[in-house]
Design a protein around this motif. Structure first.
Motif, PDB file in Angstrom:
ATOM      1  N   GLY A 152     -95.931  37.026  33.174  1.00 49.91           N
ATOM      2  CA  GLY A 152     -94.627  36.609  33.200  1.00 49.91           C
ATOM      3  C   GLY A 152     -94.164  35.750  31.952  1.00 49.91           C
ATOM      4  O   GLY A 152     -93.157  35.342  31.838  1.00 49.91           O
ATOM      5  N   GLN A 207     -91.731  38.046  28.259  1.00 48.70           N
ATOM      6  CA  GLN A 207     -90.933  39.188  28.984  1.00 48.70           C
ATOM      7  C   GLN A 207     -90.038  40.039  28.144  1.00 48.70           C
ATOM      8  O   GLN A 207     -89.335  40.939  28.349  1.00 48.70           O
ATOM      9  CB  GLN A 207     -90.207  38.783  30.235  1.00 48.70           C
ATOM     10  CG  GLN A 207     -91.018  38.264  31.212  1.00 48.70           C
ATOM     11  CD  GLN A 207     -90.641  37.866  32.366  1.00 48.70           C
ATOM     12  OE1 GLN A 207     -89.457  38.740  32.829  1.00 48.70           O
ATOM     13  NE2 GLN A 207     -90.845  36.732  33.243  1.00 48.70           N
ATOM     14  N   GLN A 221     -91.661  40.712  35.134  1.00 47.91           N
ATOM     15  CA  GLN A 221     -93.131  40.245  34.836  1.00 47.91           C
ATOM     16  C   GLN A 221     -93.872  41.561  34.761  1.00 47.91           C
ATOM     17  O   GLN A 221     -95.242  41.322  34.351  1.00 47.91           O
ATOM     18  CB  GLN A 221     -93.486  39.396  35.928  1.00 47.91           C
ATOM     19  CG  GLN A 221     -92.546  38.175  36.004  1.00 47.91           C
ATOM     20  CD  GLN A 221     -93.037  37.244  36.927  1.00 47.91           C
ATOM     21  OE1 GLN A 221     -94.260  37.020  37.110  1.00 47.91           O
ATOM     22  NE2 GLN A 221     -92.209  36.385  37.606  1.00 47.91           N
ATOM     23  N   THR A 236     -97.054  41.302  30.434  1.00 53.41           N
ATOM     24  CA  THR A 236     -96.353  40.085  29.852  1.00 53.41           C
ATOM     25  C   THR A 236     -97.162  38.633  29.877  1.00 53.41           C
ATOM     26  O   THR A 236     -96.486  37.456  29.917  1.00 53.41           O
ATOM     27  CB  THR A 236     -95.227  39.757  30.887  1.00 53.41           C
ATOM     28  OG1 THR A 236     -95.907  39.691  32.440  1.00 53.41           O
ATOM     29  CG2 THR A 236     -94.142  41.114  30.879  1.00 53.41           C
ATOM     30  N   TRP A 253     -99.974  43.026  35.345  1.00 50.37           N
ATOM     31  CA  TRP A 253     -99.273  41.771  35.095  1.00 50.37           C
ATOM     32  C   TRP A 253     -99.637  40.757  33.773  1.00 50.37           C
ATOM     33  O   TRP A 253     -98.715  40.420  33.053  1.00 50.37           O
ATOM     34  CB  TRP A 253     -99.398  40.981  36.350  1.00 50.37           C
ATOM     35  CG  TRP A 253     -98.453  39.747  36.741  1.00 50.37           C
ATOM     36  CD1 TRP A 253     -97.302  39.541  35.827  1.00 50.37           C
ATOM     37  CD2 TRP A 253     -98.695  38.694  37.543  1.00 50.37           C
ATOM     38  NE1 TRP A 253     -96.686  38.384  36.330  1.00 50.37           N
ATOM     39  CE2 TRP A 253     -97.666  37.845  37.403  1.00 50.37           C
ATOM     40  CE3 TRP A 253     -99.485  38.384  38.524  1.00 50.37           C
ATOM     41  CZ2 TRP A 253     -97.340  36.807  38.000  1.00 50.37           C
ATOM     42  CZ3 TRP A 253     -99.405  37.549  39.160  1.00 50.37           C
ATOM     43  CH2 TRP A 253     -98.219  36.393  39.104  1.00 50.37           C
TER      44      TRP A 253
END
Length: 419
Positions: free
Chosen positions: A155, A158, A211, A152, A148
């Motif tokens: 998130g 992205q 994400q 990105t 994760w």
């Protein structure tokens, strides 16, 4: 992070962009082998479709194919209406960069203190979701959180390419339509399910979404509605993204309760020619040779393990276990995968690695000269490009052993001069 090259990518040093096109290559290659679990059975059996030509005719063909596979005409129309060829996608596809950072350079940049702090807070704040992921899929929270972060920044970044247009562009382009058209068809299914707005959804230039940067076929196959809203939204819902990633990682073969990588300290003398991926022996045999886990844990001694030395015997050292294979499925780059696996151990409580004192490596011109010499000796190093790829590493190790040098696979000026 800078833009890197995708990993179609025979070369392990070829690393993804942060919005990881490399994952695209791995997942699409995997999809060609196991696509029957990615979409409906009919879609999994779809033959290669035409590409190029008039865009309107191309889109009509995609629509007809989607309908034949069970997507309602209304959903297919919604998915494709207004689709355009994006020249920026084609430019990105044809002008991919590479980086030549060492493991220490890349890992210290990606496994930053700020990312570790954010990651630990995410693990705490979303402990219930991560616990569910581990209970249902057997994937350790740190493994998911590290991907994760690296894909990105949890998130935050992205990608800003329209996903539908990106996939239309790459499916219409005749370089690899057999890879991209199934992803475009999967996107029509996401529209059908109400999980994606084709007009506004953005992501990576190669069609990855969300994400943890997943492709439409993977989302269809492994999507989990983690927040209970009736949809799988890996772009805005952290629970959906986390659980979907866990399902996908499990499908790659992650084994619950087992390690993936373990930092070790080395004795002065080892049979260095036994090091490297592909040279697995029981971890207990490494321990008998004097290899010592920094965390003191030896209970997995029966598992096969490879001794990996990203910058040779004088730099950081790790044992990799069967679960490390999921990292190589995620991304073939040795530097990326080792960094991601190390990141996951840090989020799971491991200390900062020992940097050691690696011997200086080669610059680009020196590496090209080395590759030319290795090629002249009939070693398969691929393209002479100045990049330390898997073929070059293997050739280096063989020549080091032949010359009576420590065969740790790390190219140095001493080796270049000896050749």
């Amino acid at each position: 992070m800078p833009l890197f090259c995708h990993k179609s990518c025979r070369n392990e040093a070829t690393v993804p962009p942060r919005i990881s096109y490399a994952v695209f290559c791995r997942r699409l290659s995997l999809a060609l082998l196991v696509s029957t679990c990615a979409l409906s059975p009919a879609l999994a059996q779809t033959p290669a479709a035409p590409c190029g030509g008039d865009v309107a005719s191309f889109l009509q063909g995609v629509k007809s194919e989607a309908i034949s596979l069970g997507v309602p005409a209304e959903a297919a129309d919604k998915a494709l209406a207004g689709a355009q060829i994006d020249q920026k996608v084609l430019s990105r596809d044809r002008a991919q960069g590479v980086f030549r950072q060492t493991f220490l350079e890349f890992s210290q940049r990606t496994v930053s203190q700020a990312r570790l702090d954010i990651g630990r807070k995410k693990l705490q704040d979303l402990s219930g979701v991560f616990s569910r992921a581990e209970k249902e899929f057997g994937v350790a929270p740190g493994v998911i959180a590290a991907f994760w972060a690296m894909e990105t920044d949890f998130g935050a970044v992205q990608g800003d390419f329209n996903t539908r247009n990106a996939l239309v562009t790459l499916a219409h382009d005749c370089r690899r339509p057999e890879l991209f058209r199934p992803q475009l068809l999967a996107l029509t299914q996401m529209v059908q399910h109400g999980d994606l707005d084709p007009q506004t959804n953005t992501g990576a230039w190669a069609g990855e979404i969300g994400q943890v940067q997943m492709l439409p076929k993977d989302i269809i196959a492994h999507g989990i509605d983690g927040d209970g809203d009736g949809h799988v939204n890996v772009k805005t819902s952290a629970p959906d993204a986390i659980l979907t990633a866990a399902s996908f990682i499990k499908s790659l073969g992650f084994r619950a309760g087992e390690p993936w990588i373990q930092e070790v300290e080395l004795p002065e003398n080892l049979p260095w020619e036994k090091s490297g991926l592909g040279n697995e022996i029981p971890a207990s045999e490494w321990f008998k040779l004097g290899v010592k886990p920094r965390d003191g844990k030896t209970e997995f001694g029966s598992l096969p393990a490879a001794l990996v030395l990203p910058q040779g015997r004088k730099g950081p050292a790790f044992l990799t276990y069967p679960n490390f294979a999921i990292y190589l499925e995620w991304n073939k780059s040795f530097i990326y995968t080792t960094s991601a696996a190390y990141f996951a151990t840090r989020l799971s409580g491991a200390p900062t690695y020992l940097k050691g004192n690696p011997e200086p490596g080669l610059d680009v011109d020196q590496m090209k000269a080395l590759q030319a010499k290795l090629d002249a000796k009939s070693h398969d190093v691929g393209e002479i490009d100045g990049i330390l790829g898997s073929g070059t590493r293997r050739a280096v190790q063989r020549e080091q052993q032949r010359l009576g040098m420590p065969a740790d696979g790390w190219p140095t000026l001493a080796l270049l001069n000896a050749l």
